[in-house]
Design a protein around this motif. Structure first.
Motif, short mmCIF file in Angstrom:
data_model
loop_
_atom_site.label_atom_id
_atom_site.label_comp_id
_atom_site.label_asym_id
_atom_site.label_seq_id
_atom_site.Cartn_x
_atom_site.Cartn_y
_atom_site.Cartn_z
N THR A 1 93.51 -31.62 -57.87
CA THR A 1 93.41 -30.16 -57.91
C THR A 1 92.05 -29.70 -57.39
OG1 THR A 1 94.86 -30.06 -59.85
CG2 THR A 1 93.51 -28.12 -59.39
N ILE A 2 92.08 -28.76 -56.47
CA ILE A 2 90.87 -28.08 -56.00
C ILE A 2 91.05 -26.62 -56.37
CG2 ILE A 2 89.45 -27.46 -54.03
CD1 ILE A 2 90.39 -30.04 -52.67
N GLY A 3 90.20 -26.13 -57.26
CA GLY A 3 90.40 -24.81 -57.82
C GLY A 3 90.09 -23.67 -56.87
N ALA A 4 90.48 -22.47 -57.31
CA ALA A 4 90.20 -21.26 -56.54
C ALA A 4 88.70 -21.11 -56.32
CB ALA A 4 90.74 -20.04 -57.28
N ASP A 5 88.31 -20.73 -55.10
CA ASP A 5 86.90 -20.51 -54.74
C ASP A 5 86.04 -21.74 -54.91
OD1 ASP A 5 87.34 -17.70 -54.25
OD2 ASP A 5 87.29 -17.37 -56.41
N ALA A 6 86.64 -22.93 -54.97
CA ALA A 6 85.87 -24.14 -55.25
C ALA A 6 84.70 -24.33 -54.28
CB ALA A 6 86.79 -25.36 -55.21
N PHE A 7 84.92 -24.03 -52.99
CA PHE A 7 83.87 -24.18 -51.99
C PHE A 7 83.61 -22.84 -51.28
CE2 PHE A 7 85.68 -28.36 -52.63
CZ PHE A 7 84.56 -29.16 -52.77
N PHE A 8 83.84 -21.78 -51.99
CA PHE A 8 83.67 -20.43 -51.45
C PHE A 8 82.24 -20.24 -50.92
CE2 PHE A 8 82.40 -16.00 -52.01
CZ PHE A 8 83.46 -15.30 -51.45
N TYR A 9 82.14 -19.75 -49.70
CA TYR A 9 80.87 -19.42 -49.04
C TYR A 9 79.93 -20.62 -48.91
CZ TYR A 9 77.47 -16.02 -47.28
OH TYR A 9 76.62 -15.30 -46.47
N CYS A 10 80.52 -21.81 -48.74
CA CYS A 10 79.72 -22.99 -48.37
C CYS A 10 79.61 -22.95 -46.84
CB CYS A 10 80.38 -24.27 -48.86
SG CYS A 10 80.38 -24.44 -50.65
N ARG A 11 78.77 -22.13 -46.36
CA ARG A 11 78.78 -21.74 -44.95
C ARG A 11 78.28 -22.83 -44.01
NH1 ARG A 11 74.06 -17.12 -45.55
NH2 ARG A 11 72.29 -18.56 -45.76
N GLU A 12 77.62 -23.89 -44.55
CA GLU A 12 77.15 -24.99 -43.69
C GLU A 12 78.14 -26.14 -43.64
OE1 GLU A 12 74.34 -25.02 -41.82
OE2 GLU A 12 74.14 -22.92 -42.43
N LEU A 13 79.22 -26.05 -44.38
CA LEU A 13 80.21 -27.12 -44.41
C LEU A 13 80.98 -27.12 -43.09
CD1 LEU A 13 81.27 -29.27 -46.42
CD2 LEU A 13 82.99 -27.61 -47.13
N VAL A 16 95.75 -34.94 -53.16
CA VAL A 16 95.62 -33.51 -53.48
C VAL A 16 97.00 -32.86 -53.51
CG1 VAL A 16 94.73 -31.28 -52.71
CG2 VAL A 16 93.30 -33.32 -52.54
N THR A 17 97.29 -32.21 -54.63
CA THR A 17 98.58 -31.52 -54.78
C THR A 17 98.44 -30.01 -54.92
OG1 THR A 17 98.52 -31.85 -57.19
CG2 THR A 17 99.64 -33.54 -55.87
N ASP A 18 97.23 -29.54 -55.21
CA ASP A 18 97.07 -28.11 -55.47
C ASP A 18 95.72 -27.64 -54.97
OD1 ASP A 18 97.40 -25.53 -56.41
OD2 ASP A 18 96.85 -26.02 -58.47
N ILE A 19 95.72 -26.67 -54.07
CA ILE A 19 94.49 -26.06 -53.57
C ILE A 19 94.53 -24.58 -53.94
CG2 ILE A 19 93.07 -25.53 -51.56
CD1 ILE A 19 94.26 -27.98 -50.18
N GLY A 20 93.55 -24.16 -54.71
CA GLY A 20 93.51 -22.79 -55.21
C GLY A 20 93.19 -21.75 -54.15
N LYS A 21 93.40 -20.51 -54.53
CA LYS A 21 93.18 -19.38 -53.63
C LYS A 21 91.73 -19.33 -53.15
CE LYS A 21 93.71 -14.34 -53.48
NZ LYS A 21 94.08 -13.13 -54.25
#
Length: 420
Positions: A379-391, A400-405
């Motif tokens: 599971t990767i939750g909602a906003d888990a990597f939100f605004y990781c702009r250098e990625l 992985v079975t679930d990727i959040g919003k």
């Protein structure tokens, strides 16, 4: 005597008592009181005390010098071991205090004695130091407790602003709420048998620079050392198992902290705004970490020992200096917001046993350019990597079975997401 005459006599006696002046009734009550007055063995100071059920004595009030011309100025007090032959085992509520209390009222003369006390030695006979016993003794700069007091009551030495050093060695069980709050101590060492340090016990001791707890302390209470703004060094190497909520909050000068290997619980906001704290190692026995435990700390590196299974929610939230994180193989969960707004964190390797990366776990990690996810993450939750702009790229394992919003929303440089 006939019953009628006996009854008449009793009625007459009762009528006489009701006609006595109030002062006479009061005097009668005073004669049966358990409060007594006595001088100490040297005849320097006098005390009021009450006799306990076991025949020992508890001091209820410090009554000042027997002869003011012969007493030291300021006062140097050794609490007597006996009064009128009775062993002194307790110092009662507000017994030496100079602060007004509706529960223990004193006249201005008794209150003034407090401000003249400079040195106090409490003997081994004393097993209990009551609530507010020495509160606001502002000249008190020397305190010796000789060892067997089982409890130090709430506010017992609060606002003793001249008390600059304290060493506790003995068999204390409890240091009560605000017992030493607002004191002037610069160092504190304890090797005593203390099981708990109460709420706010040493809070706002703004001159305290170092703290070492090496005895049997198991619990550090809510805000116990909060706002000790000069504290630079913390060593918790004894049997400490629980650090309470906000325990070291706003210790803004704290630079080094060593946590007990027996620690199992770190409270909510326990080290909030410790803006000078450089690094921390989380012991492997920790099973409970409160929300925002290290919010806005100055951490540059973090090591979580083998054995820990989950980070705390928002554990390192807004630790903007954090660049290095070492996670254990035992870790299974990275909780919501654990590393959110760690703006200098550049690389993280997620251990193989991690199955869940919580909501916003790495959100706004604006320097994060490399993240390694191993097979096992579900599971990767909602906003888990939100605004990781250098990625720039990320490979998601087949587990992985679930990727959040919006898990990767505003990852401006993210050119590809690879799913095997």
């Amino acid at each position: 005597m006939k019953p009628k005459r006996l009854i008449s006599l009793l009625v007459a006696v009762c009528m006489m008592i009701t006609m006595l002046p109030l002062s006479a009734v009061t005097a009668f009550a005073a004669d049966t009181s358990t409060v007594h007055e006595a001088n100490d063995g040297d005849g320097i100071y006098k005390y009021a005390y009450k006799e306990n059920e076991d025949g020992t004595a508890t001091i209820t009030d410090f009554l000042g010098p027997v002869d003011s011309t012969k007493a030291p100025d300021p006062y140097t007090i050794t609490v007597p071991t006996k009064l009128d032959g009775r062993k002194v085992t307790g110092l009662g509520e507000s017994s030496f205090s100079g602060i007004y209390s509706s529960d223990h009222q004193k006249d201005s003369t008794l209150l003034s004695f407090c401000n003249q006390i400079q040195s106090v030695t409490i003997p081994e006979s004393v097993t209990s130091i009551g609530k507010s016993a020495f509160e606001h003794c502002s000249k008190l700069d020397s305190l010796t407790i000789k060892g067997v007091a089982t409890s130090i009551g709430a506010y017992a030495f609060a606002s003793c602003t001249s008390l600059t050093s304290l060493s506790l060695v003995g068999n204390f069980q409890t240091i009560g709420e605000q017992a030493f709050a607002y004191c002037g101590m610069t160092s504190l060492t304890t090797d005593a048998d203390i099981t708990s340090i109460g709420e706010y016990a040493f809070s706002h001791c703004t001159s305290l620079t170092s703290l070492s707890l090496t005895g049997s302390v198991q619990t550090i209470g809510y805000q116990a050392f909060a706002c000790c703004t000069s504290l630079t060094s913390l060593s918790l190497t004894g049997d400490i198992q629980k650090i309470g909520d906000y325990a070291f909050g706003y210790c803004s000068s704290l630079y080094t902290a060593t946590l007990s290997k027996n620690l199992t619980s770190i409270g909510t906001y326990a080290f909030e705004y410790c803006t000078s704290l450089n690094s921390i190692e989380i012991p492997g026995k920790v099973t409970e970490i409160g929300d925002y435990a290290f919010i806005d700390a100055g951490l540059t590196s973090v090591t979580i020992d083998e054995g820990v299974k989950s980070t705390g929610a928002y554990m390192f939230y807004k630790c903007g200096n954090l660049t290095t994180v070492t996670l254990p193989e035992s870790l299974t969960t990275i909780a919501d917001g654990s590393f959110a707004f760690c703006s200098n964190l550049g690389h993280v390797k997620i251990p193989a046993r991690v199955t869940c990366i919580g909501d916003g776990a790495f959100s706004n990690c604006t320097s994060l350019s490399d993240i390694t996810l191993q097979d096992g993450v579900k599971t990767i939750g909602a906003d888990a990597f939100f605004y990781c702009r250098e990625l720039t790229s990320i490979t998601l394992p087949g587990s992985v079975t679930d990727i959040g919003k919006e898990a990767f929303y505003y990852c401006d440089e993210l050119a590809s997401i690879t799913i095997p």
